[in-house]
Design a protein around this motif. Sequence first.
Motif, short mmCIF file in Angstrom:
data_model
loop_
_atom_site.label_atom_id
_atom_site.label_comp_id
_atom_site.label_asym_id
_atom_site.label_seq_id
_atom_site.Cartn_x
_atom_site.Cartn_y
_atom_site.Cartn_z
N LYS A 44 -0.02 -10.75 9.67
CA LYS A 44 0.70 -9.78 10.51
C LYS A 44 0.66 -8.37 9.94
O LYS A 44 0.62 -7.39 10.68
N ASP A 45 0.69 -8.28 8.62
CA ASP A 45 0.74 -6.97 7.97
C ASP A 45 0.23 -7.10 6.54
O ASP A 45 0.00 -8.21 6.06
N PRO A 46 0.07 -5.96 5.83
CA PRO A 46 -0.45 -6.03 4.47
C PRO A 46 0.40 -6.86 3.51
O PRO A 46 -0.13 -7.55 2.64
N VAL A 47 1.71 -6.84 3.67
CA VAL A 47 2.56 -7.64 2.80
C VAL A 47 2.32 -9.13 3.05
O VAL A 47 2.27 -9.93 2.13
N ASP A 48 2.13 -9.50 4.32
CA ASP A 48 1.81 -10.88 4.67
C ASP A 48 0.48 -11.30 4.05
O ASP A 48 0.31 -12.44 3.63
N MET A 49 -0.44 -10.35 3.94
CA MET A 49 -1.77 -10.65 3.41
C MET A 49 -1.80 -10.64 1.88
O MET A 49 -2.33 -11.55 1.26
N PHE A 50 -1.23 -9.61 1.30
CA PHE A 50 -1.35 -9.43 -0.16
C PHE A 50 -0.07 -9.80 -0.92
O PHE A 50 -0.10 -9.91 -2.13
N GLY A 51 1.05 -9.92 -0.22
CA GLY A 51 2.33 -10.14 -0.88
C GLY A 51 2.90 -8.81 -1.35
O GLY A 51 2.28 -7.76 -1.20
N VAL A 52 4.09 -8.89 -1.90
CA VAL A 52 4.72 -7.69 -2.44
C VAL A 52 4.14 -7.49 -3.83
O VAL A 52 4.22 -8.39 -4.67
N PRO A 53 3.53 -6.33 -4.08
CA PRO A 53 2.91 -6.11 -5.40
C PRO A 53 3.95 -6.19 -6.52
O PRO A 53 5.01 -5.58 -6.44
N THR A 54 3.64 -6.97 -7.55
CA THR A 54 4.50 -7.03 -8.73
C THR A 54 3.93 -6.15 -9.84
O THR A 54 4.61 -5.85 -10.81
N GLU A 55 2.69 -5.79 -9.67
CA GLU A 55 2.02 -4.86 -10.58
C GLU A 55 1.44 -3.75 -9.71
O GLU A 55 1.42 -3.85 -8.49
N ALA A 56 0.93 -2.72 -10.36
CA ALA A 56 0.31 -1.63 -9.59
C ALA A 56 -0.86 -2.20 -8.78
O ALA A 56 -1.73 -2.86 -9.34
N PRO A 57 -0.84 -1.98 -7.46
CA PRO A 57 -1.95 -2.51 -6.65
C PRO A 57 -3.26 -1.79 -6.99
O PRO A 57 -3.26 -0.65 -7.42
N PRO A 67 -1.67 1.55 7.89
CA PRO A 67 -1.80 0.81 9.16
C PRO A 67 -3.18 0.90 9.79
O PRO A 67 -3.69 -0.09 10.32
N ASP A 68 -3.80 2.07 9.73
CA ASP A 68 -5.14 2.22 10.33
C ASP A 68 -6.18 1.39 9.58
O ASP A 68 -7.02 0.73 10.20
N ALA A 69 -6.14 1.42 8.26
CA ALA A 69 -7.11 0.66 7.47
C ALA A 69 -6.88 -0.84 7.65
O ALA A 69 -7.84 -1.61 7.74
N PHE A 70 -5.64 -1.26 7.74
CA PHE A 70 -5.34 -2.68 7.94
C PHE A 70 -5.85 -3.14 9.31
O PHE A 70 -6.45 -4.20 9.43
N ALA A 71 -5.65 -2.32 10.32
CA ALA A 71 -6.14 -2.64 11.67
C ALA A 71 -7.67 -2.72 11.68
O ALA A 71 -8.26 -3.60 12.33
N ARG A 72 -8.32 -1.81 10.94
CA ARG A 72 -9.79 -1.85 10.86
C ARG A 72 -10.26 -3.13 10.18
O ARG A 72 -11.22 -3.77 10.65
N LEU A 73 -9.60 -3.51 9.10
CA LEU A 73 -9.95 -4.75 8.39
C LEU A 73 -9.78 -5.95 9.33
O LEU A 73 -10.66 -6.82 9.40
N ARG A 74 -8.67 -6.00 10.07
CA ARG A 74 -8.42 -7.08 11.02
C ARG A 74 -9.53 -7.13 12.08
O ARG A 74 -10.11 -8.18 12.34
N ASP A 75 -9.85 -5.98 12.67
CA ASP A 75 -10.84 -5.93 13.74
C ASP A 75 -12.23 -6.29 13.24
O ASP A 75 -12.97 -7.01 13.92
N GLU A 76 -12.60 -5.81 12.05
CA GLU A 76 -13.92 -6.14 11.49
C GLU A 76 -14.02 -7.62 11.15
O GLU A 76 -15.05 -8.26 11.41
#
Length: 155
Positions: A44-57, A67-76
Amino acid sequence: MANKPSIILAPVDGSEGSGASAAYAADLAAALKVPLRLLYAFPKDPVDMFGVPTEAPTPKQLEYFSPDAFARLRDESAREAFDRARKVMGETEAEVEETVVPGSPAEAIIEHADEAGDPLIVIGSRGLSGLREMMLGSVSHRVLHHANCPVTVVR
């Protein structure tokens, strides 16, 4: 469910198994003269995909929190999975739709099926051994046991 499904749902992920199940679903949809809907599940969103970062991402991870980059990744990702499935399916007389469903794969597929009328889900199997299947689980296993409609697993 009526005597025949009103639609066939075929989840795809770009794998060999999902291509085989999409080809089977296309043949079945053509024979039954019902539409085929290819489904691609994506977080659904980057947190759903990557989780909440515990270290520097990493810079790559941070990029997809936009949001735009995440939508592009989803569409690709979806386009790649749909294209692979269509390549394996080849020409078909079935009416084919493509839909991206948000969420974790099994839950998103089941939720979509619940809203689809009288569907039949045709899903591929990864072919894990019994022990690995029991330990890791699989999308097809969860869909088979939790969907409220008929499910065909293609090996």
